[in-house]
Design an enzyme around this catalytic site. Structure first.
Site, PDB file in Angstrom:
ATOM      1  N   CYS A   1     -23.829   3.049   7.868  1.00 40.54           N
ATOM      2  CA  CYS A   1     -24.667   1.863   7.749  1.00 40.54           C
ATOM      3  C   CYS A   1     -25.408   1.814   6.414  1.00 40.54           C
ATOM      4  O   CYS A   1     -26.159   2.734   6.089  1.00 40.54           O
ATOM      5  CB  CYS A   1     -25.679   1.856   8.895  1.00 40.54           C
ATOM      6  SG  CYS A   1     -26.900   0.533   8.783  1.00 40.54           S
TER       7      CYS A   1
ATOM      8  N   TYR B   1     -21.456  -9.207   4.680  1.00 42.76           N
ATOM      9  CA  TYR B   1     -21.331  -9.377   6.130  1.00 42.76           C
ATOM     10  C   TYR B   1     -21.043 -10.826   6.492  1.00 42.76           C
ATOM     11  O   TYR B   1     -20.233 -11.111   7.383  1.00 42.76           O
ATOM     12  CB  TYR B   1     -22.609  -8.900   6.826  1.00 42.76           C
ATOM     13  CG  TYR B   1     -22.690  -7.405   6.956  1.00 42.76           C
ATOM     14  CD1 TYR B   1     -22.267  -6.766   8.111  1.00 42.76           C
ATOM     15  CD2 TYR B   1     -23.170  -6.624   5.913  1.00 42.76           C
ATOM     16  CE1 TYR B   1     -22.326  -5.389   8.233  1.00 42.76           C
ATOM     17  CE2 TYR B   1     -23.237  -5.246   6.022  1.00 42.76           C
ATOM     18  CZ  TYR B   1     -22.810  -4.628   7.191  1.00 42.76           C
ATOM     19  OH  TYR B   1     -22.864  -3.263   7.301  1.00 42.76           O
TER      20      TYR B   1
END
Length: 339
Positions: free
Chosen positions: A49, A180
């Site tokens: 992440c 994203y």
């Protein structure tokens, strides 16, 4: 944050990142009820992440390893989200839980949101304190100063905060979150718009960095940390998996040299696990990659090639000092994907 966290109510196929539901702060004056205290809290991350990676870099640069312990989750999630299957018995040895969701439930059952990293958990109570990925590193830099190592850098200098915030905000909107939005777009028009915005911002950042070593000032700041964690993942996952493929990072001479400069700086590259990164994105996002096949590339050896960015002036830490070696228990294990 959870990479698949999206809630599209617009009908435009847009990725929507949820706000951090638990936004308590750990501060020197304990104004939110959580005082800075060595040994009290545990930072939970996943090495895949980028948002969690920020906290790991900041913690290392500031020398907070002894002040706040570290838990690393498995890069592969199941229906219960982040899990501690990398630890013996599949249980975090400090928190005594198998899933990060247990710390969330201890704080608030049935809250409206996903289980995300980074997260800070109060060890005595087992309760989640915060999952505010935007604020955690700023507080590490400004509220945890009494616990910083000797010679720690100032990652958020007061005189530069306005400029750092301005640069970081545009990078967050168009780059950190932009990849994203491109990857999870379900409408062509939304994807096209997002990718154009992403590369327009990267082109602007490249121009900025063509004549200066770092984004703001003459040393590394919070702005550099925030940009780096997206750049280091770009060719491995965002270029192909998220279709951000106008060009690779390695095809932009300025950004590629800048990213290598940071990667080779203690506290940056030594936090990166390319194996976790590749496996998480390609095996968890089955709506994008239904076969869950993990690509074999790219070749990572070039991350260690000369960058020549020192010719622009500036030094990584100015009058401060580089962090020491990575604690043995936190070292990234060597894999076939490691640079």
């Amino acid at each position: 944050m959870v990479a698949t966290d999206q809630d599209d109510k617009s009908g435009k196929g847009e990725f929507k990142r949820s706000a951090s539901h638990f936004a308590d702060r750990i501060t020197a004056d304990a104004r939110d009820g959580w005082p800075v205290e060595a040994g009290r809290y545990r930072l939970v991350i996943n090495r895949a992440c980028p948002w969690a990676n920020r906290t790991l870099i900041s913690r290392r640069l500031l020398g907070l390893e002894d002040a706040i312990s570290l838990a690393v989750t498995d890069p592969i999630q199941d229906e219960r989200s982040w899990r501690f299957t990398l630890d013996p018995g599949g249980v975090d040895p400090v928190l005594g839980i198998a899933f990060l969701s247990e710390a969330y439930d201890a704080r608030e059952r049935n809250y409206p949101g996903g289980v995300s990293v980074p997260a800070i958990v109060d060890v005595p109570s087992g309760k989640l304190v915060t999952n505010d990925f935007q604020q955690i590193t700023l507080d590490f830099a400004t509220e945890w100063t009494d616990l910083h190592r000797d010679g720690a850098p100032d990652l958020y200098p007061e005189a530069l905060r306005e400029e750092i915030d301005d640069v970081a905000e545009s990078i967050y909107r168009d780059v950190n979150n932009g990849v994203y939005k491109a990857g999870f777009a379900t409408h062509q028009e939304t994807y096209d718009t997002t990718v154009r915005q992403l590369f327009a911002r990267l082109d602007q950042v490249s121009q900025r960095l063509a004549t200066r070593r770092y984004l703001v000032g003459d040393t590394i700041t919070e702005a550099d940390i925030r940009l780096f964690t997206t750049l280091v993942r770009f060719d491995t996952v965002y270029h192909g998996h998220f279709k951000c493929n106008r060009n690779k990072l390695s095809e932009d001479a300025v950004l590629w040299a800048y990213a290598r400069d940071l990667f080779q700086t203690p506290g940056f590259g030594d936090t990166i696990d390319f194996d976790h990164i590749a496996r998480h994105y390609h095996q968890v996002h089955t709506n994008i990659n239904p076969t869950a096949i993990v690509p074999i590339g790219p070749d990572l050896s070039s991350w260690l090639t000369p960058h020549h960015r020192e010719q622009l002036g500036g030094t990584p830490f100015g009058d401060a000092e580089a962090p020491g070696p990575v604690p043995a228990a936190e070292a990234v294990p060597p894999t076939g994907r490691a640079a």
